[in-house]
Design an enzyme around this catalytic site. Structure first.
Site, PDB file in Angstrom:
ATOM      1  N   HIS A 272      24.235  23.184 -13.226  1.00 13.10           N
ATOM      2  CA  HIS A 272      24.128  23.697 -11.694  1.00 13.10           C
ATOM      3  C   HIS A 272      24.282  22.259 -10.987  1.00 13.10           C
ATOM      4  O   HIS A 272      25.084  22.104 -10.242  1.00 13.10           O
ATOM      5  CB  HIS A 272      22.779  24.001 -11.552  1.00 13.10           C
ATOM      6  CG  HIS A 272      22.354  25.372 -12.253  1.00 13.10           C
ATOM      7  ND1 HIS A 272      22.984  26.617 -11.970  1.00 13.10           N
ATOM      8  CD2 HIS A 272      21.661  26.068 -12.962  1.00 13.10           C
ATOM      9  CE1 HIS A 272      22.722  27.650 -12.327  1.00 13.10           C
ATOM     10  NE2 HIS A 272      21.773  27.243 -13.022  1.00 13.10           N
TER      11      HIS A 272
HETATM   12  O1  RIB Z   1      18.991  27.007  -9.417  1.00  8.04           O
HETATM   13  C1  RIB Z   1      19.362  25.994 -10.141  1.00  8.04           C
HETATM   14  C2  RIB Z   1      18.707  24.830  -9.435  1.00  8.04           C
HETATM   15  O2  RIB Z   1      17.297  25.163  -9.599  1.00  8.04           O
HETATM   16  C3  RIB Z   1      18.816  23.556  -9.914  1.00  8.04           C
HETATM   17  O3  RIB Z   1      18.992  22.672  -8.961  1.00  8.04           O
HETATM   18  C4  RIB Z   1      17.706  23.204 -10.812  1.00  8.04           C
HETATM   19  O4  RIB Z   1      17.594  21.911 -11.128  1.00  8.04           O
HETATM   20  C5  RIB Z   1      16.606  23.945 -10.140  1.00  8.04           C
HETATM   21  O5  RIB Z   1      16.219  22.908  -9.378  1.00  8.04           O
END
Ligand code: RIB
Ligand code: CA
Length: 307
Positions: free
Chosen positions: A240
């Site tokens: 992500h």
């Molecule tokens: O949904 C993914 C996000 O949520 C990323 O930033 C992960 O680190 C969590 O914070």
């Protein structure tokens, strides 16, 4: 081109991947980090951001941010995804330095004013600090270069069917950020969930870059175990947060749609990012498709170049 990037983060395993990418990439000047709750508490996030800065051996200032969302009662931290201390099963890591005395939202405003039209904000956690910075000094909206967010997504979710974690953890802040008169790029689940890492990728990073890759490989084991519970025991995880950084260095890997956006702040769909019909809302860029192999290659080659 050298991008001056300020990362707002809740480290977190994919946050660590993003910070190492930014610190190692020759076209990024990582000018600071601000911290927020989400994967861990803000207290732990602040320590962890300092850990990451010290691991890469760079003098990256860290400013501690908000401990709770703007309006809603805090959700529990995501320790079941990132571990109690944020880096899998690692115990709290020792640090030499400390956070700035300046709170995160003031640091964000100062950096934007000291570097007019140069700072790219890259929030990869809940948007509380960014909304607080806007409330503190609305003039930053015309002085920031770009805001590239890991969060949200259209017609997708990961904490619920509708909501992504960073938006869900402070939906009111996210809505204020989308309502402001500035240009936002959303690197949400539409693209970040297409970029996948496997245990062999982390092993490879450890071999190529024993210190930084080794750190990621150790932390990632817990993350991979969590994802296995979602994916029929298959150990692979989404990239992500680093994907948002790669949208800064390599925008050509992504296709973009433009939409005015808003966030649902109550009810069953709380945290959902959606198109807004409000004519006063500015259109933002939402990344919709991605060359996932190119993004992953870019991440791997940058971390391989570490130490
Ligand atoms: O949904 C993914 C996000 O949520 C990323 O930033 C992960 O680190 C969590 O914070
Ligand atoms: Ca994050």
């Amino acid at each position: 081109m050298l991008h001056k990037v300020l990362i707002d983060t809740d480290p977190g395993i994919d946050d660590a991947m993003a910070v190492f990418y930014a610190a190692l990439h020759p076209e990024i000047d990582l000018v600071g980090m601000t911290t927020v709750f989400g994967n861990v508490t803000t207290e732990i996030a602040t320590r962890n951001a300092i850990v990451l800065a010290e691991r890469v051996g760079q003098n990256i200032p860290v400013a501690k941010g908000a401990a709770v969302p703007l309006v809603q009662t805090p959700n529990p931290v995501s320790d079941f995804v990132h571990g109690t201390e944020g880096f899998g099963t690692m115990p709290p890591q020792p640090i030499q330095g400390r956070a700035l005395d300046e709170p995160a939202h003031e640091f964000i405003c100062r950096m934007i004013h000291e570097n007019p039209n140069e700072i790219i904000l890259c929030p990869v956690g809940p948007l509380t600090n960014i909304a607080l910075a806007l409330r503190h000094d609305p003039s930053i909206a015309s002085k920031v270069k770009d805001i590239v967010i890991m969060g949200g997504g259209l017609d997708c979710g990961n904490v619920t069917e509708y909501a992504e974690a960073n938006i869900w953890n402070d939906p009111h802040a996210a809505d204020e950020v989308f309502a402001a008169d500035w240009s936002v790029t959303v690197a949400g689940l539409n693209v970040t969930s297409q970029v996948v890492c496997y245990p062999s990728d982390f092993e490879h990073l450890e071999q190529a870059s024993p210190v930084l890759g080794g750190f990621l490989n150790e932390a990632a084991q817990f993350y991979l175990d969590f994802y296995a519970t979602l994916h029929e025991q298959k150990r692979c995880c989404h990239m992500h947060d680093p994907t948002a950084l790669i949208a800064i260095t390599d925008p050509a890997y992504f296709s973009v749609a433009t939409h005015a956006l808003e966030v649902i702040v109550e009810g069953e769909r709380i945290g959902q990012m959606k198109h807004s019909e409000n004519p006063d809302r500015k259109e933002h860029k939402v990344l919709m498709k991605v060359d996932s192999e190119a993004v992953k290659k870019q991440f791997m080659s940058t971390i391989e170049g570490g130490f």
